[in-house]
Design an enzyme around this catalytic site. Structure first.
Site, PDB file in Angstrom:
ATOM      1  N   ARG A 162     -15.001  13.389   8.417  1.00  0.00           N
ATOM      2  CA  ARG A 162     -13.728  14.036   8.791  1.00  0.00           C
ATOM      3  C   ARG A 162     -13.357  15.095   7.763  1.00  0.00           C
ATOM      4  O   ARG A 162     -12.846  16.168   8.100  1.00  0.00           O
ATOM      5  CB  ARG A 162     -12.607  12.986   8.876  1.00  0.00           C
ATOM      6  CG  ARG A 162     -12.707  12.091  10.098  1.00  0.00           C
ATOM      7  CD  ARG A 162     -11.789  10.902   9.979  1.00  0.00           C
ATOM      8  NE  ARG A 162     -10.401  11.267   9.803  1.00  0.00           N
ATOM      9  CZ  ARG A 162      -9.494  10.522   9.145  1.00  0.00           C
ATOM     10  NH1 ARG A 162      -9.843   9.369   8.602  1.00  0.00           N
ATOM     11  NH2 ARG A 162      -8.258  10.923   9.046  1.00  0.00           N
TER      12      ARG A 162
ATOM     13  N   LYS B  24      -8.881  -0.721   6.202  1.00  0.00           N
ATOM     14  CA  LYS B  24      -9.137  -1.196   4.836  1.00  0.00           C
ATOM     15  C   LYS B  24      -8.123  -2.273   4.450  1.00  0.00           C
ATOM     16  O   LYS B  24      -8.464  -3.277   3.836  1.00  0.00           O
ATOM     17  CB  LYS B  24      -9.066  -0.017   3.857  1.00  0.00           C
ATOM     18  CG  LYS B  24     -10.237   0.952   4.004  1.00  0.00           C
ATOM     19  CD  LYS B  24     -10.100   2.192   3.156  1.00  0.00           C
ATOM     20  CE  LYS B  24      -9.147   3.186   3.716  1.00  0.00           C
ATOM     21  NZ  LYS B  24      -9.275   4.571   3.349  1.00  0.00           N
TER      22      LYS B  24
ATOM     23  N   ASP C 117     -15.380   3.323   7.656  1.00  0.00           N
ATOM     24  CA  ASP C 117     -14.398   4.302   7.208  1.00  0.00           C
ATOM     25  C   ASP C 117     -14.973   5.218   6.128  1.00  0.00           C
ATOM     26  O   ASP C 117     -14.703   6.412   6.111  1.00  0.00           O
ATOM     27  CB  ASP C 117     -13.131   3.607   6.680  1.00  0.00           C
ATOM     28  CG  ASP C 117     -12.127   4.632   6.166  1.00  0.00           C
ATOM     29  OD1 ASP C 117     -11.668   5.445   7.001  1.00  0.00           O
ATOM     30  OD2 ASP C 117     -11.840   4.663   4.960  1.00  0.00           O
TER      31      ASP C 117
ATOM     32  N   SER D 234      -7.946   4.577   9.628  1.00  0.00           N
ATOM     33  CA  SER D 234      -8.634   4.629   8.341  1.00  0.00           C
ATOM     34  C   SER D 234      -7.895   3.774   7.307  1.00  0.00           C
ATOM     35  O   SER D 234      -8.494   2.923   6.633  1.00  0.00           O
ATOM     36  CB  SER D 234      -8.711   6.093   7.885  1.00  0.00           C
ATOM     37  OG  SER D 234      -9.080   6.190   6.539  1.00  0.00           O
TER      38      SER D 234
ATOM     39  N   HIS E  24       0.843  -1.202   0.000  1.00  0.00           N
ATOM     40  CA  HIS E  24       0.000   0.000   0.000  1.00  0.00           C
ATOM     41  C   HIS E  24       0.871   1.242   0.000  1.00  0.00           C
ATOM     42  O   HIS E  24       1.791   1.370   0.807  1.00  0.00           O
ATOM     43  CB  HIS E  24      -0.908   0.019   1.243  1.00  0.00           C
ATOM     44  CG  HIS E  24      -1.723   1.270   1.335  1.00  0.00           C
ATOM     45  ND1 HIS E  24      -2.842   1.478   0.562  1.00  0.00           N
ATOM     46  CD2 HIS E  24      -1.564   2.400   2.068  1.00  0.00           C
ATOM     47  CE1 HIS E  24      -3.342   2.671   0.832  1.00  0.00           C
ATOM     48  NE2 HIS E  24      -2.584   3.249   1.744  1.00  0.00           N
TER      49      HIS E  24
END
Ligand code: URA
Length: 434
Positions: A168, A187, A161, A183, A82
């Site tokens: 947010r 995921k 989320d 967050s 990621h």
């Protein structure tokens, strides 16, 4: 449980219990807590913070607020990668085939995202016929038979989320380390891989501009991943200027293919071999990081990474001939050139501004409903540190609309600073947190 008591506790600097955090997430996801109360809690968290234990509880509750993929039927250690996002970051398209070619399965769920270009799934959709909306069964079958698959992240992954991030975003509560960590990691953890290698970007084009902030985020995410039973590592890498030369969708896929052929730009090649090397190591197919790098390198040299990419494209309905014939990609009808109006060195090339130019060309989205122009984007001819003469080509803008191309060119011009001296060189990889 009275939600007002939870808000009050955090407002006064208290530590929330697992039960309180789980109640917040399940009741908010179910629509039983109004946005004004959730906003009040978010603002209290923004000022008072969450410690790592609270962050772990929050991440875990958010992960369980939607579907949690179970990839246990796929043999091997499944490794995910990621990136916190950057300009020209197409490393997934290089790293995943290199890993798969070395026997490390990669099952990647990826977002579309807002911003400078599309996300990885948008980029893959630049390949004619390529499908990113696969069911879980087909996704797993392709990982099992081909070694890798990339699909769009289902709306049912970390459902809390989605709702919380939107809140947010409009309540000025994005920039909090515990909220950012939970967050991103909720995921990732729900995507079901056994190991996760994070690429946390730092610099002008990154979400975390300073090395200190990037390091803190990397440490928190690694910690939360480990508490959740995953093998973890985080690279902190440079995003002061764009990665590689191509910024866009089809433009980035073409550059990833060139990199798999061993003729990609030096920075993207180096980052890909290191990230893939680490993933091959953490995925149990190398006994050390160094051996992982050697294996990744060999997969470029012997063409097995490219063959893996072709097999993956074909398995998802795409035309593998694009690896040999770039004219099969969507083509831009307008191409404008940016030329240097003085000589010297490129003393700065602002990644964020290049990203804005790419978005203006049509390659990225401003709102989530916007389409992306798969052919649009930028190819940089000069990068930071390169010598330039007056009249040299600095970059080309690709678009399908004259107005968009001109707007992009104007912004792109402001990304380049030509000076008498080259800039100080920055490391491509600052550190690796294990
Ligand atoms: N990206 C995310 O997915 N979440 C955040 O909170 C920040 C960046």
């Amino acid at each position: 449980m009275q939600f007002k008591d939870i808000i009050e506790k955090k407002r006064d600097g208290g530590k929330l219990s697992r039960e309180e955090i789980e109640y917040f997430i399940s009741a908010y996801t179910a629509g039983d807590i109004p946005d004004y109360q959730a906003s009040a809690l978010l603002m209290a968290v923004y000022f008072e913070g969450l410690d790592r234990e609270e962050t772990f509880y929050l991440t875990d509750a958010m992960k369980r607020s939607g579907d949690v993929a179970d990839l246990s039927a796929i043999p091997g250690i499944k490794v995910d990668k990621h990136s916190t996002g950057g300009v020209g970051d197409k490393t997934t398209l290089v790293v995943a085939p290199l890993c798969a070619a070395c026997g490390v399965p990669v099952a990647k769920m990826s977002g579309r995202g807002l911003g400078f270009t599309g996300g990885t799934v948008d980029k893959m959709e630049a390949i004619p016929g390529f499908r990113t909306a696969l069911g879980q069964q087909e996704f797993e079958e392709i990982v099992r038979s081909v070694g890798m698959s990339v699909i769009g992240q289902s709306a049912h992954i970390a459902a809390a989320d989605k709702k919380l991030y939107a809140l947010r975003d409009v309540t000025a509560t994005v920039e909090n380390i515990g909220l950012i960590t939970s967050s991103i990691m909720s995921k990732k953890l729900a995507s079901g891989s056994d190991a996760i290698v994070l690429d946390v970007k730092t610099g002008r084009g990154a979400f975390m501009k300073t090395l200190e902030d990037a390091r803190q985020l990397a440490e928190w995410m690694v910690d939360i991943g480990k508490r959740s039973g995953k093998k973890m590592a985080a690279f902190i890498t440079d995003m002061e200027q764009p990665l590689g030369n191509g910024v866009g969708n089809s433009i980035e896929v073409m550059e990833a293919i060139d990199t798999l052929k061993g003729r990609g730009p030096a920075d993207i090649t180096e980052l890909s071999r290191q990230l893939a090397g680490y993933m091959i190591y953490i995925g149990g197919q190398a006994s050390s990081f160094e051996e992982g790098i050697e294996k990744a390198e060999r997969s470029i040299k012997d063409g097995s990474g490219l063959r893996q990419f072709r097999a993956f494209v074909e398995a998802q309905g795409g035309d593998p001939a694009i690896t040999e014939d770039p004219s099969l990609f969507p083509q831009a009808s307008v191409v404008l050139e940016l030329k240097a109006n003085g000589g010297g060195y490129v003393s700065a090339l602002d990644a964020e501004t290049v990203g804005k130019a790419s978005q203006l060309s049509g390659a990225g989205r401003a709102k989530k409903e916007d389409p992306v122009d798969l052919a649009a984007g930028i190819i940089l001819g000069k990068k930071a540190g390169d010598p330039v003469k007056e009249g040299d080509l600095l970059a080309r803008v690709y678009a399908n609309d004259e107005g968009k191309a001109k707007a992009a060119l104007e912004v792109l011009e402001s990304a380049y600073v030509i000076g008498a001296e080259p800039p100080e060189t920055r490391p491509l990889i600052f550190e690796i947190i294990e």
